[in-house]
Design a protein around this motif. Structure first.
Motif, PDB file in Angstrom:
ATOM      1  N   PRO A   1       0.668  -0.887  -0.175  1.00 38.14           N
ATOM      2  CA  PRO A   1       0.080  -0.035  -0.056  1.00 38.14           C
ATOM      3  C   PRO A   1       0.790   1.374  -0.359  1.00 38.14           C
ATOM      4  O   PRO A   1       2.120   0.897   0.421  1.00 38.14           O
ATOM      5  N   GLY A   2       0.766   2.705  -0.587  1.00 39.88           N
ATOM      6  CA  GLY A   2       1.260   3.036  -0.935  1.00 39.88           C
ATOM      7  C   GLY A   2       2.138   4.144  -2.143  1.00 39.88           C
ATOM      8  O   GLY A   2       2.323   4.895  -1.854  1.00 39.88           O
ATOM      9  N   GLU A   3       2.505   2.640  -2.311  1.00 36.56           N
ATOM     10  CA  GLU A   3       3.662   2.663  -3.575  1.00 36.56           C
ATOM     11  C   GLU A   3       2.855   2.783  -5.196  1.00 36.56           C
ATOM     12  O   GLU A   3       1.740   2.971  -5.201  1.00 36.56           O
ATOM     13  N   PRO A   4       3.511   3.259  -6.004  1.00 37.97           N
ATOM     14  CA  PRO A   4       2.795   3.518  -7.105  1.00 37.97           C
ATOM     15  C   PRO A   4       2.205   2.242  -7.928  1.00 37.97           C
ATOM     16  O   PRO A   4       3.303   1.232  -7.815  1.00 37.97           O
ATOM     17  N   LEU A   5       1.198   2.627  -8.630  1.00 31.81           N
ATOM     18  CA  LEU A   5       0.557   1.399  -9.289  1.00 31.81           C
ATOM     19  C   LEU A   5       1.087   1.433 -10.920  1.00 31.81           C
ATOM     20  O   LEU A   5       0.876   2.382 -11.514  1.00 31.81           O
ATOM     21  N   PRO A   6       0.938   0.119 -11.735  1.00 33.17           N
ATOM     22  CA  PRO A   6       1.285   0.359 -12.929  1.00 33.17           C
ATOM     23  C   PRO A   6       0.580   0.846 -13.875  1.00 33.17           C
ATOM     24  O   PRO A   6      -0.637   1.001 -13.423  1.00 33.17           O
TER      25      PRO A   6
END
Length: 331
Positions: free
Chosen positions: A32-37
């Protein structure tokens, strides 16, 4: 829940959207909180592969036709590669613990064995159910990795204070993409130094590097929609590359962009002079000045590589997550 496995030969737009749905849901749940592709990121990942590798893809559909799981198997090219295959297997969080992952993994293992691969590796978050999932299927831990992140916006004063002292006998060189002709051969030779980096018990066979492979590697980054930045320490005595560091940026650098710090290596004969810290400091200063839109840099380092972990910590990198590479011996 009934599922249908389908091996992809040429992913369609619908396939890419289904893959994106599964991958994004899993990442949002697990990290959670990390960039998504983006859709473009997924399309590129499914259609672009480096020299010496080829891909086998599977998409699993649920009872309603929606994508519920994916597997991307990287196979070595026919001419070599150490016969080590690797897989990225993803199950949508809503469809876990239903047997979907087990059936898909069995399919992938069989495919890798049919291709005469000797080992199959994969990577999971440390301390999660993924570890027990693999351990109960005869996978064994082979390499532990620490992922680190540098938040540029939160530590601007640290970037300003990074070491920028002259290193007698060396000069800095920087370029984007393919190296200048005068440095191509020695840069390839320096990249061969990666063979000495820790890989645990993965059994990785490092392919040889020459100027042509360096060029193809830079072209691959461009096809993936990345800008490849390079800094090198060049020996004044003979003009050869004594060490280097690499970093990638999105082709279109927007505010909030994330950079990926790749490998850093120093030729054995030039170690002990602090070139690694010097190179990475220079790269970060360049990033700050030329690409202020970039807000963070991420990297991963083998836990066995204590020296580079210490260098990264000195630069301001902080732990982000830990992963474990597991490996299965195939018969």
């Amino acid at each position: 829940m009934p599922t249908k496995h389908r091996r992809l030969t040429a992913p369609t737009a619908d396939d890419v959207r289904a893959w994106h749905r599964v991958r994004s849901a899993a990442l949002a749940h697990d990290r959670p909180g990390e960039p998504l592709p983006t859709l473009a990121d997924v399309r590129t990942a499914l259609t672009t592969v480096g020299p010496g590798s080829r891909l086998a893809l599977w998409l699993v559909h649920g009872a309603n036709g929606e994508g519920v799981a994916t597997a991307k198997l990287r196979l070595p090219a026919a001419e070599g590669g150490g016969r080590l295959a690797s897989v990225q297997l993803t199950v949508h969080p809503a469809h876990r613990r239903m047997g979907t992952g087990s059936r898909l993994l069995a399919t992938v293992v069989a495919a890798a064995a049919e291709e005469d691969c000797r080992r199959l590796s994969t990577e999971v978050l440390a301390g999660t159910p993924g570890e027990s999932f693999l351990a109960t299927r005869d996978f064994v831990p082979a390499l532990r990795l620490t992922w680190q992140r540098l938040l540029l916006a939160e530590t601007p004063e640290r970037i300003v204070k990074l070491p920028d002292v002259p290193h007698p006998g060396y000069r800095l060189a920087a370029w984007e993409g393919t190296p200048p002709d005068a440095l191509a051969e020695s840069f390839a030779a320096a990249r061969a130094g990666l063979a000495a980096l820790p890989t645990g018990s993965l059994g990785v066979t490092r392919a040889g590097w020459d100027a042509e492979r360096v060029r193809r590697s830079a072209e691959l980054a461009a096809r993936r929609g990345e800008r490849l930045l390079n800094h090198a320490a060049v020996s004044v005595a003979d003009g050869s590359v004594a060490g280097y560091t690499k970093l990638t940026l999105p082709a279109e650098v927007e505010t909030g962009a994330r950079a990926k710090q790749l490998d850093t290596a120093v030729v054995p004969a030039h170690r002990g002079h602090g070139l690694g810290l010097w190179l990475k400091s220079a790269m970060l200063r360049h990033l700050r000045d030329a690409h202020p839109e970039v807000t963070e840099v991420v990297t991963n380092t083998a836990d066995d590589n204590r020296h580079m972990l210490a260098v990264n910590a000195a630069l301001g990198f902080r732990p982000l997550r830990r992963t474990v590479a597991y490996q299965l011996r195939l018969t």
